[in-house]
Design an enzyme around this catalytic site. Structure first.
Site, PDB file in Angstrom:
ATOM      1  N   GLU A  94      -5.511  -8.292   0.495  1.00  0.00           N
ATOM      2  CA  GLU A  94      -5.977  -8.148   1.879  1.00  0.00           C
ATOM      3  C   GLU A  94      -7.447  -7.773   1.844  1.00  0.00           C
ATOM      4  O   GLU A  94      -7.870  -6.977   1.005  1.00  0.00           O
ATOM      5  CB  GLU A  94      -5.270  -7.003   2.633  1.00  0.00           C
ATOM      6  CG  GLU A  94      -3.891  -7.271   3.144  1.00  0.00           C
ATOM      7  CD  GLU A  94      -3.312  -6.051   3.889  1.00  0.00           C
ATOM      8  OE1 GLU A  94      -4.088  -5.239   4.446  1.00  0.00           O
ATOM      9  OE2 GLU A  94      -2.078  -5.918   3.887  1.00  0.00           O
TER      10      GLU A  94
ATOM     11  N   GLU B 193       0.800  -1.227   0.000  1.00  0.00           N
ATOM     12  CA  GLU B 193       0.000   0.000   0.000  1.00  0.00           C
ATOM     13  C   GLU B 193       0.832   1.276   0.000  1.00  0.00           C
ATOM     14  O   GLU B 193       0.730   2.083   0.938  1.00  0.00           O
ATOM     15  CB  GLU B 193      -0.947   0.013   1.204  1.00  0.00           C
ATOM     16  CG  GLU B 193      -1.846  -1.210   1.270  1.00  0.00           C
ATOM     17  CD  GLU B 193      -2.922  -1.081   2.338  1.00  0.00           C
ATOM     18  OE1 GLU B 193      -2.953  -0.073   3.051  1.00  0.00           O
ATOM     19  OE2 GLU B 193      -3.744  -2.009   2.440  1.00  0.00           O
TER      20      GLU B 193
END
Ligand code: PNW
Length: 504
Positions: A393, A174
């Site tokens: 995720e 991320e």
């Protein structure tokens, strides 16, 4: 778009990869043990910034550094075929560059060997936010181009050593979230100023620089990997981003807000590897603040991801900001700059918003339909050239309800169980009804852990962690997750083949 509302219950193919995820600082503990150097997170959690809401640290957490064999045995007993951890850069290189810490190397050698022995395939993230503190102190880490070669050297060392066993490498977790959220508590609040994920201050300019060097570092590692290990495993990075629906589909301000959200979040990092350059919208909005890529850099970046990985937790309605994009773009003091879009979690028929998570995770609602639509938007509209997409995720923090001293209350996490059931049904529908080539899904997290600025009281685990005894207990959501795959197929423990060369 309109969607066939059926949730087709056909099975997943045998090579659909699935499992659970975690990250080094959030689970390992042993923060000062066996030669590990400090990371920026050791500083953040320890200095008296009041930065972590409950003053917890990553010093011990689940002590996964010492208990990994038991953790893998448990996963294997439950039949979980993939595990997606991150490795700690300052465990390998305590100073970020320079000498290797042999105890750290021996540790990860055994981690990999133990996973292989248990039949579990690793999907390894090289950087999940724990920047070596030495690099921050010596040159400001991600704000300086020197970070590119230091990250490259670390990545080369780790990939060369474990490539035979690791079918999936993620360079970064991320980058958008990590580079942009560092002013988590705005200046002037009671918690004061402190260095956040990257330990940086310096406003927009620093954020843009960190993002730029992250993109270059990823590209350099991917290029080397592709040349060195052609056709073996696959490499990409984990994108952060959530699904957006315009609050009012007939309002052009709301429709624009959706586009800006996607462009400034997914597009900041995804645009360069798709096109070899920042997108026209980024260039038009940021002007001379945005650095240029050289032609050689453009060639390096373009095509540097083998598949798209999305950490897709939730969805929102997007709203335009008063004044519209033009006035937003010219006003860099605007708190919403540069996206200039608002978001709302208002329930409506078109896109239902389910229960909210733990109060301290204000960004998270259970919105199962969002993942199906998001997978369609990413693969069909935004990144049509990606061969496949993995949900790297997704997860939910159960709100605290009932008696939290009662193990049976804690383990009976029905909202999280429902979240997983709903998300998995919608991932399946994206695949089997809409034709999206989604090839994997990873639940966050293997057990309760250290949730960054919120600390250890926020619980994302499919296993409960007793913070005193360090025992782990599977929650109802774990069984829901496992049962879902039992019913619908996917890769089996010890038989994973997707994208990898690991046959041991
Ligand atoms: C991810 N959002 O972060 C991280 O990869 C994990 O380290 C973290 O523990 C987990 O999700 C739960 O928070 C995110 O605002 C943070 O949409 C924020 C968002 C999404 C993911």
């Amino acid at each position: 778009p309109t969607y066939d509302t059926s949730l087709n219950s056909e099975d997943l193919p045998d090579d659909f990869i699935w499992g659970l995820a975690s990250s080094a600082y959030q689970v390992e503990g042993a923060a000062k043990d066996e030669g590990k150097g400090p990371s920026i997170w050791d500083l953040i959690a320890h200095r008296d910034y009041g930065a972590v809401a409950d003053n917890s640290t990553g010093d011990v957490v689940a002590s996964h550094y010492y208990l990994y064999k038991q953790d893998f045995a448990r996963l294997a007993n439950l039949g979980v075929p993939y595990f997606s951890p991150s490795f700690s850069w300052p465990r390998f290189f305590p100073f970020g560059n320079g000498p290797v810490n042999q105890q750290g190397v021996a540790h990860y050698d055994d981690v990999i060997a133990s996973m292989v022995a248990a039949g579990i395939k690793p999907a390894v993230t090289l950087f999940h936010w724990d920047t070596p503190l030495a690099l921050f102190n010596s040159y400001g880490a991600w704000t300086d181009p020197k970070i590119v070669d230091d990250f490259f050297n670390y990545a080369k060392f780790v990939i060369s050593r474990y490539d035979a066993y690791v079918p999936i490498w993620y360079t970064f977790n991320e980058p958008q979230y990590c580079n942009w959220q560092y002013e988590y508590y705005p200046a002037g609040n009671t918690k004061g100023n402190y260095p956040a994920y990257h330990g940086i201050t310096g406003g927009l300019k620093a954020r843009i620089a960190c993002s730029h060097y992250t993109i270059l570092a990823h590209a350099k590692v991917a290029k080397w990997y592709h040349e060195e290990f052609k056709g073996k495993g696959r490499i990409t990075f984990k994108n952060s981003g959530n699904y957006y629906e315009p609050l009012n589909a007939s309002s052009s301000a709301d429709v624009d807000a959706v586009a800006r959200n996607y462009e400034f979040v997914l597009g900041w990092f995804g645009g360069p590897w798709r096109d070899g350059d920042y997108s026209p919208m980024l260039k038009a909005t940021l002007g001379s603040m945005l650095p240029n890529f050289t032609q050689a850099e453009k060639d390096l970046i373009k095509g540097s991801c083998d598949f798209f990985a999305i950490d897709g937790y939730t969805g929102y309605y997007a709203t335009g900001i008063t004044g519209g994009s033009a006035s937003c773009a010219s006003n860099s003091s605007n708190g919403n700059f540069p996206e200039c879009a608002g978001s709302q979690s208002t329930d409506a028929d078109g896109f239902p918003i389910g229960p909210s998570a733990d109060n301290d995770v204000s960004w998270l609602y259970s919105t199962p339909v969002s993942i199906r639509r998001f997978l369609n938007v990413i693969t069909k509209d935004l990144f049509p050239t990606v061969p496949d997409i993995v949900v790297s995720e997704f997860g939910f923090a159960e709100p605290f309800e009932g008696n939290q001293n009662s193990l049976s209350t804690i383990l009976w996490d029905l909202r999280r169980a429902d979240y997983y059931q709903g998300f998995l049904d919608n991932i399946l529908a994206a695949r089997n009804v809409d034709g999206v080539n989604v090839t994997g899904a990873f639940g966050w997290a293997i057990f309760d852990n250290f949730e960054w600025f919120e600390g250890s009281h926020v619980k994302f685990g499919l296993q409960y962690l007793n913070q005193t005894s360090l025992e782990r207990y599977p929650k109802a959501s774990m069984f829901q997750f496992l049962d879902w795959f039992k019913l619908h197929g996917g890769v089996k423990l010890g038989s994973g083949t997707a994208g990898g060369n690991a046959s041991a």
